[in-house]
Design an enzyme around this catalytic site. Structure first.
Site, PDB file in Angstrom:
ATOM      1  N   TYR A  60      -8.839  15.951  -5.223  1.00 33.19           N
ATOM      2  CA  TYR A  60      -8.105  15.383  -6.362  1.00 33.19           C
ATOM      3  C   TYR A  60      -7.219  16.437  -7.024  1.00 33.19           C
ATOM      4  CZ  TYR A  60      -7.143  12.977 -10.743  1.00 33.19           C
ATOM      5  OH  TYR A  60      -6.512  12.394 -11.818  1.00 33.19           O
TER       6      TYR A  60
ATOM      7  N   THR B  49     -10.736   4.454 -16.862  1.00 23.36           N
ATOM      8  CA  THR B  49     -10.267   3.433 -15.938  1.00 23.36           C
ATOM      9  C   THR B  49     -11.378   3.123 -14.940  1.00 23.36           C
ATOM     10  OG1 THR B  49      -9.390   5.080 -14.418  1.00 23.36           O
ATOM     11  CG2 THR B  49      -7.903   4.286 -16.147  1.00 23.36           C
TER      12      THR B  49
ATOM     13  N   ASN C  88       2.523   5.481  -9.962  1.00 17.45           N
ATOM     14  CA  ASN C  88       1.254   5.518 -10.685  1.00 17.45           C
ATOM     15  C   ASN C  88       0.035   5.310  -9.784  1.00 17.45           C
ATOM     16  OD1 ASN C  88      -0.485   5.230 -13.204  1.00 17.45           O
ATOM     17  ND2 ASN C  88      -0.719   3.187 -12.306  1.00 17.45           N
TER      18      ASN C  88
ATOM     19  N   ASP D  10       0.883  -1.161   0.000  1.00 21.02           N
ATOM     20  CA  ASP D  10       0.000   0.000   0.000  1.00 21.02           C
ATOM     21  C   ASP D  10       0.927   1.218   0.000  1.00 21.02           C
ATOM     22  OD1 ASP D  10      -1.532   2.224   0.789  1.00 21.02           O
ATOM     23  OD2 ASP D  10      -2.884   1.007   1.996  1.00 21.02           O
TER      24      ASP D  10
ATOM     25  N   LYS E 206      -3.027  16.498  -7.119  1.00 19.48           N
ATOM     26  CA  LYS E 206      -2.265  16.415  -8.362  1.00 19.48           C
ATOM     27  C   LYS E 206      -1.405  17.662  -8.561  1.00 19.48           C
ATOM     28  CE  LYS E 206      -3.509  12.354  -9.694  1.00 19.48           C
ATOM     29  NZ  LYS E 206      -2.532  11.235  -9.718  1.00 19.48           N
TER      30      LYS E 206
END
Length: 290
Positions: A185, A218, A119, A92, A189
């Site tokens: 999010y 995805t 990733n 993890d 990023k």
């Protein structure tokens, strides 16, 4: 950023195009002798990148949270590349001891690291302001996307220093925007983009790039219906882009943000000198001119 990524006036692609065509790498086994470690490699982008490196001759180390999914990816790769050299480690990315064990296990088994792709990540639903979301869920997005990259960088960079290797981060064009209800999010990023810049400063031997993989459907992206109309790119696009970015031709991108949608050949021929002169494709305040 001095030039918003969506406005960079080059051809935008949604699938593999000539400048990043991986066939030559596959045929020439360009990456034979290279050791590549990929987190979040149990599905989607990570799985496809792992397959591309294996097809190009690399030794590939798969890292994800479940052995069963790692075994499934291994079977997919071996079916297509029977001679592939692979290893897998359960970790993890938010757990420092697990990441350390995976990195050190890979180095112990293969002697070095040449390329690392951080990733593993997550995405939050875009439905409510952050004050109306569960604070623990909000923070989990930050934890996975920022600490997950930091942990990998912390343990992998000393080994990449020795090989003058590559460290790549799966970023997002969302890092450059501010959309309501997606603060966790987009903030995460944006943060790893800045971390990418610090890696260049503190580990100058390593080529480090924050890569937007494109808009891809995805399993994680499927959880956010609001962006489905933007998810038109193939998995092969980021895989071929990353393969090309670690080929030695585009090392000048180190410390910068790169979109898989941009035509890399056009970016280099038309904008390389300007990007380097202006130190562009990095995060900074825009100061109005007098």
């Amino acid at each position: 950023m001095s030039v918003p990524p969506e406005d960079l006036p080059v051809t935008h692609h949604h699938d593999v195009y000539p400048a990043i065509d991986p066939i030559a790498h596959f045929q020439n086994q360009t990456y034979k002798g290279k050791v590549v470690l990929i987190t979040g490699s149990s599905r989607g982008i990570g799985q496809e990148v792992a397959l591309f490196y294996a097809r190009a001759g690399a030794t590939v180390v798969l890292v994800a949270r479940q052995q069963s999914t790692l075994d499934a990816v291994r079977d997919v790769i071996v079916k297509e590349v029977p001679t592939a050299t692979l290893a897998s480690f359960v970790a993890d990315v938010t757990k420092t001891t697990q990441v350390q064990a995976a990195v050190e296990g890979a180095v112990k088994k293969f002697g070095k690291l040449d390329i690392v792709l951080a990733n593993a990540g997550t995405i939050n639903e875009m439905k409510k302001p952050f004050t109306e979301n569960d604070p623990d869920e909000w923070w989990n997005t930050i934890e996975v996307n920022v600490r997950g990259v930091y942990n990998v960088a912390h343990y992998a960079l000393p080994h990449l220093d020795k090989t003058s290797g590559y460290f790549l981060i799966t970023s997002s064009v969302a890092a450059q925007f501010r959309f309501p209800n997606s603060s966790a999010y987009q903030l995460s990023k944006h943060a790893v983009g800045r971390l990418n810049e610090f890696i260049k400063l503190e580990h100058p031997k390593v080529k480090t790039i924050a890569v937007h993989p494109g808009g891809i459907m995805t399993k994680l992206a499927d959880l956010v219906p609001e962006i489905h109309q933007l998810l038109v790119d193939t998995l092969q696009l980021p895989a071929a882009t990353i393969l090309q970015l670690t080929s030695g031709k585009y090392d000048w991108f180190s410390g910068r943000f790169v979109s898989s949608n941009w035509d890399l050949g056009e970016v280099e021929s038309q904008f390389k000198e300007k990007i380097l002169a202006e130190d562009a494709l990095v995060s900074r305040l825009a100061i109005p001119q007098a």
